[in-house]
Write a protein that holds these residues in place. Sequence first.
Motif, PDB file in Angstrom:
ATOM      1  N   GLN A 223       0.769  -1.243   0.059  1.00 27.97           N
ATOM      2  CA  GLN A 223       0.172  -0.083   0.005  1.00 27.97           C
ATOM      3  C   GLN A 223       0.835   1.370  -0.064  1.00 27.97           C
ATOM      4  OE1 GLN A 223      -2.527   0.565   3.531  1.00 27.97           O
ATOM      5  NE2 GLN A 223      -4.222   0.907   1.962  1.00 27.97           N
ATOM      6  N   TYR A 224       1.953   1.366   0.878  1.00 26.50           N
ATOM      7  CA  TYR A 224       2.644   2.553   1.035  1.00 26.50           C
ATOM      8  C   TYR A 224       3.587   2.530  -0.328  1.00 26.50           C
ATOM      9  CZ  TYR A 224       6.426   5.376   3.198  1.00 26.50           C
ATOM     10  OH  TYR A 224       6.950   6.741   3.350  1.00 26.50           O
ATOM     11  N   ARG A 225       4.068   1.556  -1.156  1.00 24.50           N
ATOM     12  CA  ARG A 225       4.761   1.617  -2.237  1.00 24.50           C
ATOM     13  C   ARG A 225       3.664   2.273  -3.357  1.00 24.50           C
ATOM     14  NH1 ARG A 225       4.602  -3.897  -4.624  1.00 24.50           N
ATOM     15  NH2 ARG A 225       2.543  -2.901  -4.962  1.00 24.50           N
ATOM     16  N   ASP A 226       2.565   2.009  -3.378  1.00 28.17           N
ATOM     17  CA  ASP A 226       1.537   2.173  -4.410  1.00 28.17           C
ATOM     18  C   ASP A 226       1.274   3.597  -4.393  1.00 28.17           C
ATOM     19  OD1 ASP A 226       1.739  -0.162  -5.351  1.00 28.17           O
ATOM     20  OD2 ASP A 226      -0.271  -0.887  -4.879  1.00 28.17           O
ATOM     21  N   VAL A 227       1.097   4.202  -2.856  1.00 25.31           N
ATOM     22  CA  VAL A 227       0.696   5.561  -2.793  1.00 25.31           C
ATOM     23  C   VAL A 227       2.034   6.675  -3.241  1.00 25.31           C
ATOM     24  CG1 VAL A 227       0.743   7.306  -0.750  1.00 25.31           C
ATOM     25  CG2 VAL A 227      -0.641   5.143  -0.791  1.00 25.31           C
ATOM     26  N   LEU A 228       3.011   6.123  -2.792  1.00 22.59           N
ATOM     27  CA  LEU A 228       4.226   6.873  -3.428  1.00 22.59           C
ATOM     28  C   LEU A 228       4.371   6.875  -4.943  1.00 22.59           C
ATOM     29  CD1 LEU A 228       7.039   5.659  -0.789  1.00 22.59           C
ATOM     30  CD2 LEU A 228       5.793   7.728  -0.582  1.00 22.59           C
ATOM     31  N   TRP A 229       4.088   5.991  -5.619  1.00 16.62           N
ATOM     32  CA  TRP A 229       4.040   5.883  -6.995  1.00 16.62           C
ATOM     33  C   TRP A 229       2.831   6.607  -7.592  1.00 16.62           C
ATOM     34  CZ3 TRP A 229       7.729   4.540 -10.401  1.00 16.62           C
ATOM     35  CH2 TRP A 229       8.401   3.429 -10.034  1.00 16.62           C
ATOM     36  N   ALA A 230       1.585   6.568  -6.751  1.00 12.66           N
ATOM     37  CA  ALA A 230       0.433   7.518  -7.442  1.00 12.66           C
ATOM     38  C   ALA A 230       0.987   9.031  -7.232  1.00 12.66           C
ATOM     39  CB  ALA A 230      -0.322   7.260  -6.676  1.00 12.66           C
ATOM     40  N   VAL A 231       1.757   9.340  -6.002  1.00  7.58           N
ATOM     41  CA  VAL A 231       1.964  10.688  -5.838  1.00  7.58           C
ATOM     42  C   VAL A 231       3.130  11.231  -6.688  1.00  7.58           C
ATOM     43  CG1 VAL A 231       3.078  12.141  -4.210  1.00  7.58           C
ATOM     44  CG2 VAL A 231       1.406  10.683  -3.503  1.00  7.58           C
TER      45      VAL A 231
END
Length: 273
Positions: A223-231
């Motif tokens: 989840q943390y990885r995907d949030v960083l990618w989206a941002v």
Amino acid sequence: MSPSECPDQRVAVVIPARDEAARIAATVRACRAIPRVDLVVVVDDGSADSTQDHARAAGAVTVRHSVTRGKASALETGAGVVAMRDYKDGPTRLLLFIDADLGDSAASCADLVPPVIDGVADMSIAAPPKQAGAGGRGRVVRAARAAIAAATGWAPVAPLSGQRCLTRGAYEAAAPLADGWGVEVGLSIDVLVAGMTVIEVPCDITHRVTGNDRAGKFHRAAQYRDVLWAVAARRLRGRRVPRKQLDETRIREQSPFHAYRSWQRPTEPAEAG
């Protein structure tokens, strides 16, 4: 516009699901009981169990991905199905995104519909109560909240909430959706950057708890990885509200569960006061 002034407005529920055979039927039945819902679409994202069968038996229209594509892709598939089934002589359905594991508590998402029908917001987001037994220390939530605030000025209570009611226009402003677990952060940023309004609504919903075991830690890491990618993707594309357009008064005076829009669209008259 009050609900009584738009009696023909319907709502379509889109539920992305993977290996949710134990809960999907209860979730579908609860969604079908929400006022104005006349279509429930379950997108089975490559399940290895009987999720699709249980969803169909409970009254949902089902679509299946032969391989797992992720939450964002499932939501896009579901929104596409809704578009194909919209009435030709009526208003476009509102989209109500619901997680598959809510079970009976999904009925509480009925509270997300009125703010959008009333024109208070283009997207409403469920803010759930704190759930006993949930693991983690809030690192992902804090990172998501800070990223949304940096891009738009808005500091949400529940930045990762997947329960959202939105207009077709708000959905299109965010399409294509951010990959994986970054979809919620991407939605919030994109809708606000488009000059639209969001609001959070307290909803008494319960998820399956993600604990502190190995599986729970792996989930939060993904989840943390995907949030960083989206941002990061939005930063690279310059998708943020320019500082000169941010309404600093709105930012300072924002409060939980009140409608928020980060900037005034040029085509609209300035608000009084």
